[in-house]
Design a protein around this motif. Structure first.
Motif, PDB file in Angstrom:
ATOM      1  N   LYS A   5      46.999  -6.952  17.143  1.00 49.93           N
ATOM      2  CA  LYS A   5      45.795  -7.513  17.744  1.00 49.93           C
ATOM      3  C   LYS A   5      45.345  -8.748  16.964  1.00 49.93           C
ATOM      4  O   LYS A   5      45.469  -8.812  15.739  1.00 49.93           O
ATOM      5  N   ASN A   6      44.800  -9.732  17.694  1.00 52.27           N
ATOM      6  CA  ASN A   6      44.274 -10.931  17.052  1.00 52.27           C
ATOM      7  C   ASN A   6      42.839 -10.674  16.606  1.00 52.27           C
ATOM      8  O   ASN A   6      42.016 -10.196  17.382  1.00 52.27           O
ATOM      9  N   TYR A   7      42.550 -11.019  15.364  1.00 54.15           N
ATOM     10  CA  TYR A   7      41.184 -10.866  14.880  1.00 54.15           C
ATOM     11  C   TYR A   7      40.786 -12.077  14.049  1.00 54.15           C
ATOM     12  O   TYR A   7      41.630 -12.810  13.526  1.00 54.15           O
ATOM     13  N   GLN A  35      43.541 -14.526  12.560  1.00 53.71           N
ATOM     14  CA  GLN A  35      43.841 -15.790  13.214  1.00 53.71           C
ATOM     15  C   GLN A  35      43.072 -16.928  12.528  1.00 53.71           C
ATOM     16  O   GLN A  35      43.594 -18.029  12.381  1.00 53.71           O
ATOM     17  N   ASP A  93      41.918 -17.853  20.019  1.00 51.07           N
ATOM     18  CA  ASP A  93      42.125 -16.691  20.882  1.00 51.07           C
ATOM     19  C   ASP A  93      42.078 -15.441  20.013  1.00 51.07           C
ATOM     20  O   ASP A  93      42.920 -15.260  19.130  1.00 51.07           O
ATOM     21  N   TYR A  94      41.087 -14.596  20.230  1.00 53.40           N
ATOM     22  CA  TYR A  94      40.968 -13.385  19.421  1.00 53.40           C
ATOM     23  C   TYR A  94      40.400 -12.250  20.258  1.00 53.40           C
ATOM     24  O   TYR A  94      39.747 -12.474  21.280  1.00 53.40           O
ATOM     25  N   GLU A  95      40.666 -11.034  19.810  1.00 49.98           N
ATOM     26  CA  GLU A  95      40.182  -9.833  20.487  1.00 49.98           C
ATOM     27  C   GLU A  95      39.118  -9.106  19.682  1.00 49.98           C
ATOM     28  O   GLU A  95      38.366  -8.295  20.237  1.00 49.98           O
ATOM     29  N   PHE A  96      39.056  -9.389  18.374  1.00 54.26           N
ATOM     30  CA  PHE A  96      38.110  -8.707  17.502  1.00 54.26           C
ATOM     31  C   PHE A  96      37.525  -9.719  16.522  1.00 54.26           C
ATOM     32  O   PHE A  96      38.209 -10.632  16.062  1.00 54.26           O
ATOM     33  N   GLU A 119      42.919   0.471  18.839  1.00 48.22           N
ATOM     34  CA  GLU A 119      43.975   0.635  19.835  1.00 48.22           C
ATOM     35  C   GLU A 119      43.985   2.057  20.387  1.00 48.22           C
ATOM     36  O   GLU A 119      44.212   2.278  21.584  1.00 48.22           O
ATOM     37  N   ARG A 159      34.793  -5.215  18.727  1.00 49.36           N
ATOM     38  CA  ARG A 159      35.637  -5.634  19.849  1.00 49.36           C
ATOM     39  C   ARG A 159      34.926  -6.784  20.572  1.00 49.36           C
ATOM     40  O   ARG A 159      33.699  -6.747  20.749  1.00 49.36           O
ATOM     41  N   ARG A 160      35.674  -7.778  21.003  1.00 50.61           N
ATOM     42  CA  ARG A 160      35.047  -8.981  21.559  1.00 50.61           C
ATOM     43  C   ARG A 160      34.151  -8.665  22.751  1.00 50.61           C
ATOM     44  O   ARG A 160      33.046  -9.206  22.873  1.00 50.61           O
ATOM     45  N   GLU A 161      34.607  -7.778  23.659  1.00 50.78           N
ATOM     46  CA  GLU A 161      33.779  -7.428  24.816  1.00 50.78           C
ATOM     47  C   GLU A 161      32.466  -6.797  24.382  1.00 50.78           C
ATOM     48  O   GLU A 161      31.421  -7.029  24.979  1.00 50.78           O
TER      49      GLU A 161
END
Length: 325
Positions: A5-7, A35, A93-96, A119, A159-161
């Motif tokens: 995962k990208n963080y 990232q 671009d990241y997810e966390f 995850e 988490r980004r969301e």
């Protein structure tokens, strides 16, 4: 095995020459690198900037941002510095996203293991490890008040969301931005958890003497500012009689809490937030004293669009949307 995962990481640093080098080496030694890591030097006057610049060429994922504008040194300043760092992530671009304080160190697999926890649970919105403090004997031990429901701001990963749903970290007059983030995440149906198998080592010595009592008074005002339920607050402070500075410390924090009522201070949180927090705390008291089943805590406006928070995850006698300050 799923893809890594990208963080990204953000750090607010003020005069951290004694610790920032160790923290950078610890992050650079992770088996899964971020990232980007934005370190915001908030008007530092020591060698903090110089130390960070030494690492910039070696570790291209690090960015240094310096704040020059003079301002008060308070909890709001830290959050504003984090927001300044967040501005540097628009093209990443990241997810966390995670906050990391500038006086911490980690085991090399800390972030890879933490991301694996996310995850495994798609509804886990905010998480982190257990903070360990260094004793006078040099040995690191888990904080006495660490719980699975209390993730300190120093190590919160979101988490980004979830981050976008809660509006990020909010500046609070007496601290507690981590607490507000935890509660707001749960209001939006996300789970939160601190993991005891992920130690985080805190290297800054804790304050003592007069500074300790000033902090306790400030923490009482913080408890008032978020709308903590008075009977729950009293029980929480009773539980702390056994920890230094024992009975006196609990009374000082209670005095700070009651002071807000005395001056009728306006709270910086919404009525909906306070309603949710108090409902969670009342449910914890019900569970502790076995007074019947827990009641739904989500406000109706949130409940229509969010998955309910699992009330059986609330540990009896401990803050369900807790804060271990």
């Amino acid at each position: 095995m799923s893809e890594p995962k990208n963080y990204v990481l953000v750090t607010a640093a003020y005069n951290e020459e004694a610790h920032i080098g160790r923290t950078i080496e610890s992050i650079a030694g992770q088996t899964l690198l971020p990232q980007r890591w934005v370190i915001v030097s908030d008007c530092s006057t020591d060698r903090t900037d110089e130390i960070i610049r030494r690492y910039l060429a070696k570790y291209p994922f690090i960015r240094l941002v310096r704040i020059e504008e003079k301002h008060a040194r308070n909890f709001g300043a830290q959050v504003m510095a984090i927001h300044r760092g967040f501005e540097q992530l628009s093209e990443v671009d990241y997810e966390f996203i995670a906050n990391v304080d500038s006086d911490l160190s980690f085991e090399p697999t800390y972030y890879s293991k933490l991301l694996q926890k996310f995850e495994e649970d798609p509804k886990l919105g905010l998480a982190g490890g257990f903070i360990f403090e260094q004793g006078h004997d040099g040995v690191f031990r888990s904080r006495v008040l660490n719980t699975e429901k209390s993730i300190g701001h120093a190590v919160q990963m979101v988490r980004r969301e979830c981050y976008e749903a809660i509006g990020g970290w909010v500046a609070m007059p007496y601290g507690g931005q981590d607490w507000v983030a935890l509660v707001t995440a749960q209001m939006h149906g996300w789970r939160i958890k601190a993991f005891s198998d992920l130690p985080v080592y805190h290297h800054r010595p804790t304050g003592g003497g007069d500074r300790r009592f000033r902090n306790l008074f400030r923490e009482g005002r913080m408890d008032y500012s978020v709308g903590s339920y008075p009977p729950f607050e009293i029980l929480k402070l009773v539980r702390r009689f056994v920890f230094p500075p024992y009975l006196l410390g609990s009374f000082v924090r209670l005095y700070g809490f009651l002071w807000g009522y005395c001056i009728r201070e306006e709270r910086p949180v919404s009525r909906e937030f306070m309603q949710f927090l108090r409902s969670e705390q009342k449910n914890a008291l019900r569970k502790l004293f076995r007074l019947g089943p827990a009641k739904q805590t989500l406000p109706k406006s949130i409940a229509r669009r969010a998955e309910p928070v699992c009330t059986d995850e609330v540990p009896g006698g401990k803050p369900p949307a807790g804060h271990n300050a």
